[in-house]
Scaffold this motif. Sequence first.
Motif, PDB file in Angstrom:
ATOM      1  N   LYS A  52       0.849  -1.185   0.000  1.00 43.85           N
ATOM      2  CA  LYS A  52       0.000   0.000   0.000  1.00 43.85           C
ATOM      3  C   LYS A  52       0.886   1.237   0.000  1.00 43.85           C
ATOM      4  CE  LYS A  52      -3.739   2.318   2.469  1.00 43.85           C
ATOM      5  NZ  LYS A  52      -4.636   2.300   3.647  1.00 43.85           N
ATOM      6  N   GLN A  53       0.586   2.178  -0.907  1.00 39.91           N
ATOM      7  CA  GLN A  53       1.440   3.352  -1.027  1.00 39.91           C
ATOM      8  C   GLN A  53       0.777   4.581  -0.409  1.00 39.91           C
ATOM      9  OE1 GLN A  53       3.668   3.892  -4.707  1.00 39.91           O
ATOM     10  NE2 GLN A  53       2.648   2.093  -5.526  1.00 39.91           N
ATOM     11  N   LYS A  54       1.617   5.499   0.015  1.00 42.38           N
ATOM     12  CA  LYS A  54       1.181   6.775   0.549  1.00 42.38           C
ATOM     13  C   LYS A  54       2.273   7.780   0.231  1.00 42.38           C
ATOM     14  CE  LYS A  54       2.954   5.457   5.096  1.00 42.38           C
ATOM     15  NZ  LYS A  54       2.623   5.301   6.526  1.00 42.38           N
ATOM     16  N   ASP A  56       4.495   9.438   1.846  1.00 38.80           N
ATOM     17  CA  ASP A  56       5.794   9.271   2.489  1.00 38.80           C
ATOM     18  C   ASP A  56       6.541   8.018   2.035  1.00 38.80           C
ATOM     19  OD1 ASP A  56       5.551  11.611   3.813  1.00 38.80           O
ATOM     20  OD2 ASP A  56       5.403  10.759   5.833  1.00 38.80           O
ATOM     21  N   SER A  57       5.884   7.126   1.272  1.00 40.52           N
ATOM     22  CA  SER A  57       6.602   5.947   0.785  1.00 40.52           C
ATOM     23  C   SER A  57       7.685   6.328  -0.217  1.00 40.52           C
ATOM     24  CB  SER A  57       5.632   4.944   0.162  1.00 40.52           C
ATOM     25  OG  SER A  57       4.994   5.478  -0.984  1.00 40.52           O
ATOM     26  N   MET A  60      11.298   5.502   0.967  1.00 42.96           N
ATOM     27  CA  MET A  60      11.805   4.149   0.719  1.00 42.96           C
ATOM     28  C   MET A  60      12.228   4.005  -0.740  1.00 42.96           C
ATOM     29  SD  MET A  60       9.989   0.451   1.341  1.00 42.96           S
ATOM     30  CE  MET A  60       8.661   0.801   0.197  1.00 42.96           C
ATOM     31  N   ARG A 208       1.549   6.884  -5.212  1.00 42.14           N
ATOM     32  CA  ARG A 208       1.782   7.392  -3.863  1.00 42.14           C
ATOM     33  C   ARG A 208       0.868   8.564  -3.542  1.00 42.14           C
ATOM     34  NH1 ARG A 208       6.862   7.280  -5.855  1.00 42.14           N
ATOM     35  NH2 ARG A 208       6.891   9.548  -5.933  1.00 42.14           N
TER      36      ARG A 208
END
Length: 269
Positions: A52-54, A56-57, A60, A208
């Motif tokens: 699951k992306q958001k 702040d990913s 990474m 994201r």
Amino acid sequence: MLIDIHAHAAGDYSTADSIKNMAEKYDIEKIVLCTSPKNIQNLQKPPSMPLKQKPDSIYMMNRMNRLAYNHFFKDNGDGNQFVRELKNQLPELIIQFLWVDPLDTGYMDNLENHIHTYEPKGIKLHQAWNSFKIDGTEFKKLADIATSYNLPIFIHLYSKREVLKLLRFIKENQNAVFIIGHLTGGNLFRESGINLKNIYFDTSSSNRIQGSDIKEAIDAFGYEHIVFGTDTPYTSFDEQISRIEQLNLSDNVKEHIYSLNARNILALD
């Protein structure tokens, strides 16, 4: 008409003909173009992450991108020169941002000469590819030169720590103009309490960022500080437009995001 404030000279933007085709298809007025990583022109859209992306990913992903850039990407020559050649073929369409690695001493020592040679409308910095630090003397030197030439700095930030460093820098350097790629660190900017009069946020991203994230940025910073970008060839142009259109914004707000804010940043007639 659109101004794409974030694009790389690769994929659909790798030749004069393909750029013209994109401009006609999407009614693009101007494309702000910089080099792709190590001037690779056949870049493909990266695969979707299974997690699951958001927003702040991106931190990474930055670590993964830096590893690939340093160990797996082959150098394909001077990307700034390649962009300049495209600009010379399409001077009414392409606006060049000069790619700079602040840690490249040879390039930095001649930065002002490069600015005179390429006549860019801005500077592009990418911390996922170049490991400079915001609190380093190299960054301060570059920012001072860019500000003296009235050049905005488009920056892809690497980590939360670097976002916080940039906020401290902005607090002490209110005349510097920054465009923050991919809305990175938006929550930290919102909570900073710092005057962000010369700070703008680019809408481009993969999954994201959702429309709701763009709406939050509009509410937090004002629509005059949000600019449309695609990050071509890394993302889908149609998805970038759809993300904004689904927000049911007024025509005035959309016009500012799609073009007027960029015209103001770039001092276009």
